[in-house]
Design a protein around this motif. Structure first.
Motif, PDB file in Angstrom:
ATOM      1  N   LYS A 360      29.754 -20.790  30.719  1.00  0.00           N
ATOM      2  CA  LYS A 360      30.359 -21.825  30.268  1.00  0.00           C
ATOM      3  C   LYS A 360      29.821 -22.935  30.647  1.00  0.00           C
ATOM      4  O   LYS A 360      29.652 -23.846  29.819  1.00  0.00           O
ATOM      5  N   GLN A 361      29.200 -22.849  31.658  1.00  0.00           N
ATOM      6  CA  GLN A 361      28.590 -24.302  32.281  1.00  0.00           C
ATOM      7  C   GLN A 361      26.808 -24.225  31.864  1.00  0.00           C
ATOM      8  O   GLN A 361      26.193 -25.012  32.340  1.00  0.00           O
ATOM      9  N   LYS A 362      26.621 -23.427  30.814  1.00  0.00           N
ATOM     10  CA  LYS A 362      25.259 -23.209  30.385  1.00  0.00           C
ATOM     11  C   LYS A 362      24.292 -23.132  31.538  1.00  0.00           C
ATOM     12  O   LYS A 362      23.221 -23.776  31.604  1.00  0.00           O
ATOM     13  N   ALA A 363      24.694 -22.319  32.733  1.00  0.00           N
ATOM     14  CA  ALA A 363      23.591 -22.115  33.816  1.00  0.00           C
ATOM     15  C   ALA A 363      22.462 -21.335  33.322  1.00  0.00           C
ATOM     16  O   ALA A 363      22.800 -20.300  32.684  1.00  0.00           O
ATOM     17  N   ARG A 364      21.265 -21.634  33.659  1.00  0.00           N
ATOM     18  CA  ARG A 364      20.109 -21.139  33.378  1.00  0.00           C
ATOM     19  C   ARG A 364      19.899 -19.688  34.134  1.00  0.00           C
ATOM     20  O   ARG A 364      19.597 -18.598  33.680  1.00  0.00           O
ATOM     21  N   PHE A 365      20.164 -19.874  35.512  1.00  0.00           N
ATOM     22  CA  PHE A 365      20.180 -18.621  35.980  1.00  0.00           C
ATOM     23  C   PHE A 365      21.595 -18.568  36.950  1.00  0.00           C
ATOM     24  O   PHE A 365      22.579 -19.297  37.142  1.00  0.00           O
ATOM     25  N   ALA A 366      21.854 -17.179  37.406  1.00  0.00           N
ATOM     26  CA  ALA A 366      23.096 -16.808  38.371  1.00  0.00           C
ATOM     27  C   ALA A 366      22.416 -16.058  39.600  1.00  0.00           C
ATOM     28  O   ALA A 366      21.406 -15.288  39.557  1.00  0.00           O
ATOM     29  N   LEU A 367      22.812 -16.610  40.591  1.00  0.00           N
ATOM     30  CA  LEU A 367      22.539 -15.977  41.860  1.00  0.00           C
ATOM     31  C   LEU A 367      23.602 -15.175  42.338  1.00  0.00           C
ATOM     32  O   LEU A 367      24.543 -15.679  42.563  1.00  0.00           O
ATOM     33  N   ILE A 368      23.526 -13.830  42.519  1.00  0.00           N
ATOM     34  CA  ILE A 368      24.494 -13.146  43.049  1.00  0.00           C
ATOM     35  C   ILE A 368      24.572 -12.751  44.580  1.00  0.00           C
ATOM     36  O   ILE A 368      23.569 -12.139  45.203  1.00  0.00           O
ATOM     37  N   LEU A 369      25.548 -13.208  45.316  1.00  0.00           N
ATOM     38  CA  LEU A 369      25.613 -13.153  46.709  1.00  0.00           C
ATOM     39  C   LEU A 369      26.715 -12.560  47.145  1.00  0.00           C
ATOM     40  O   LEU A 369      27.789 -13.306  47.227  1.00  0.00           O
ATOM     41  N   GLY A 370      26.512 -11.284  47.848  1.00  0.00           N
ATOM     42  CA  GLY A 370      27.704 -10.606  48.041  1.00  0.00           C
ATOM     43  C   GLY A 370      27.581 -10.312  49.604  1.00  0.00           C
ATOM     44  O   GLY A 370      26.468 -10.488  50.273  1.00  0.00           O
ATOM     45  N   ASP A 371      28.656  -9.877  50.302  1.00  0.00           N
ATOM     46  CA  ASP A 371      28.137  -9.586  51.845  1.00  0.00           C
ATOM     47  C   ASP A 371      27.396  -8.303  51.914  1.00  0.00           C
ATOM     48  O   ASP A 371      26.738  -8.520  52.882  1.00  0.00           O
ATOM     49  N   ASN A 372      27.539  -7.501  50.972  1.00  0.00           N
ATOM     50  CA  ASN A 372      26.295  -6.361  50.958  1.00  0.00           C
ATOM     51  C   ASN A 372      24.848  -6.896  50.920  1.00  0.00           C
ATOM     52  O   ASN A 372      23.932  -6.621  51.627  1.00  0.00           O
ATOM     53  N   GLU A 373      24.603  -7.763  49.852  1.00  0.00           N
ATOM     54  CA  GLU A 373      23.329  -8.537  49.839  1.00  0.00           C
ATOM     55  C   GLU A 373      23.069  -9.222  50.929  1.00  0.00           C
ATOM     56  O   GLU A 373      21.799  -9.113  51.381  1.00  0.00           O
ATOM     57  N   LEU A 374      23.894  -9.809  51.884  1.00  0.00           N
ATOM     58  CA  LEU A 374      23.695 -10.341  52.952  1.00  0.00           C
ATOM     59  C   LEU A 374      23.060  -9.386  53.978  1.00  0.00           C
ATOM     60  O   LEU A 374      21.983  -9.675  54.824  1.00  0.00           O
TER      61      LEU A 374
END
Ligand SMILES: [Zn+2]
Ligand SMILES: [Zn+2]
Length: 410
Positions: A360-374
């Motif tokens: 909706k906010q026309k973001a070019r990228f999304a960064l997915i950050l979960g506790d597992n990723e950390l």
């Protein structure tokens, strides 16, 4: 509304860019001025002063007005601050709201916004041409078609005799004219020529033309203006019945008439006002300027849908879990200080809803950050256009981490 503001920003950015190319400087003038300023400049018997100006008494009983146009304020500031000492020719522009109590209709607002451009200190024909060429170029560059119509309104030496001739002409057919024209035949005879009534215009087809009554100096000036427009390849036509609504114009007057589908009327207009600065108590310096309405431009551009829409976010941070949310929040601040447009969700939405928000906010990228990723010390960076995903290693400090992400997305 936010949807429209992007268009305004494009128009204003383009205008400033072009004005600066022509050596103009921005000046900011107040919205409130003494009422007297506009009565003295625009003229007592004009629609603006008679019917449209917002005026009120302030707490000291002084009569103030919300500016109905920009020129008078710029000249008042020019005189008060002695700008003529800075240099013999001043090129100034201002952009902002103006106020007129007009009958409301589509595209006509009581608070409207204008770019107002003035050159003070030059009476040269080339200056007139340069100003018109700049207005024309602005429309060209934002992608709007318009015709430039020009006229000369003469000067103190030649206008009175033309005015008398015109008044005589009007007197002969007074009963065939509308009420406005009958009234104006006494108060402001030149203005009858741009009456909107077809019936009146029929009468005026045989009216004396100001062009044929110019004195030698005005006539030469007008010829030079036309010659210079030809030289620059700016197309124009001469319209002897265009007189402009304001009393203060002398010699060159012009309008830019849109030819865009479904639209009509002037989208920009201006002219020379050689006696005005002196009349307001300043030095005897000539001037020329024009104004262009931003709402009209935005409306026409919106219809054409030609301007790129305002940019969306560079990045949306999708976080899952409490620790990831806090890290993400810190990272977001770092990214912003590096110039990245970035947002995240504070409402604890699901991952699916966060991705929706990113779109909706026309973001070019999304960064997915979960506790597992950390825990695994790497985060997923998703290209929202291609759908491709890559992993970015977590750096030990936020500064380096943000920098690494920035290089991936910019
Ligand atoms: Zn003259
Ligand atoms: Zn009329």
């Amino acid at each position: 509304m936010p949807d429209e503001v992007g268009l305004w920003q494009v128009i204003e950015r383009k205008a400033r860019d072009i004005f600066h190319r022509y050596g103009f400087e921005e000046i900011k003038v107040p919205i409130l001025e003494k009422t007297e300023l506009f009565v003295r400049t625009i003229g007592e018997s004009t629609d603006i002063v008679e019917k449209e100006m917002y005026t009120f008494k302030d707490r000291n009983g002084a009569s103030l007005a919300m500016r109905p146009e920009g020129t008078a304020s710029v000249i008042r500031a020019y005189i008060e601050n002695g700008l003529y000492v800075r240099g013999s020719v001043q090129r100034l522009y201002t952009i902002g709201p103006m106020f007129r109590h007009e009958r409301p209709q589509k595209g006509r607002l009581r608070q409207f916004h204008q770019m107002s451009v003035e050159v003070l200190g030059s009476d040269r024909a080339m200056t007139d041409t340069e100003v018109m060429a700049m207005a024309w170029q602005l429309l060209q560059e934002i992608g709007l078609e318009a015709n430039l119509e020009i006229n000369s309104l003469g000067c103190a030496a030649c206008r009175p005799s033309f005015k008398a001739k015109l008044q005589e002409f009007i007197k002969e057919r007074l009963e065939h004219l509308c009420e406005d024209c009958q009234r104006r035949s006494v108060t402001n005879p030149l203005r009858v020529l741009d009456c909107k009534s077809d019936h009146c215009q029929e009468q005026y087809t045989s009216a004396p033309s100001i062009i044929e009554h110019l004195c030698g100096v005005c006539s030469t000036h007008f010829d030079e203006v036309k010659e210079a427009l030809d030289l620059l390849g700016v197309p124009y036509s001469v319209n002897p019945s265009m007189v402009r609504g304001l009393d203060y114009y002398t010699r060159t007057a012009f309008e830019l008439i849109t030819t865009e589908l479904g639209a009509q009327g002037a989208i920009g207009a201006g002219g020379r006002y050689d006696g005005l600065v002196k009349q307001l108590g300043g030095p005897d310096v000539p001037g020329i300027g024009f104004a262009m309405g931003i709402e009209r431009l935005a409306m026409l551009l919106n219809q054409k849908n030609e301007l790129e829409s305002p940019p969306g976010l560079d990045l949306f941070l999708v976080t899952l879990g409490g620790a990831a949310y806090k890290k993400g929040f810190h990272l977001m601040q770092m990214l912003r200080s590096l110039g990245v447009r970035v947002m995240m969700d504070h409402e604890g939405r699901s991952m699916k809803n966060q991705m929706k928000q990113a779109n909706k906010q026309k973001a070019r990228f999304a960064l997915i950050l979960g506790d597992n990723e950390l825990k695994n010390r790497e985060v997923a960076l998703k290209d929202m256009l291609s759908g491709e995903q890559e992993f970015v290693e977590l750096a030990t400090d936020f500064q380096n981490w943000a920098a690494a992400i920035k290089t991936k997305i910019k």
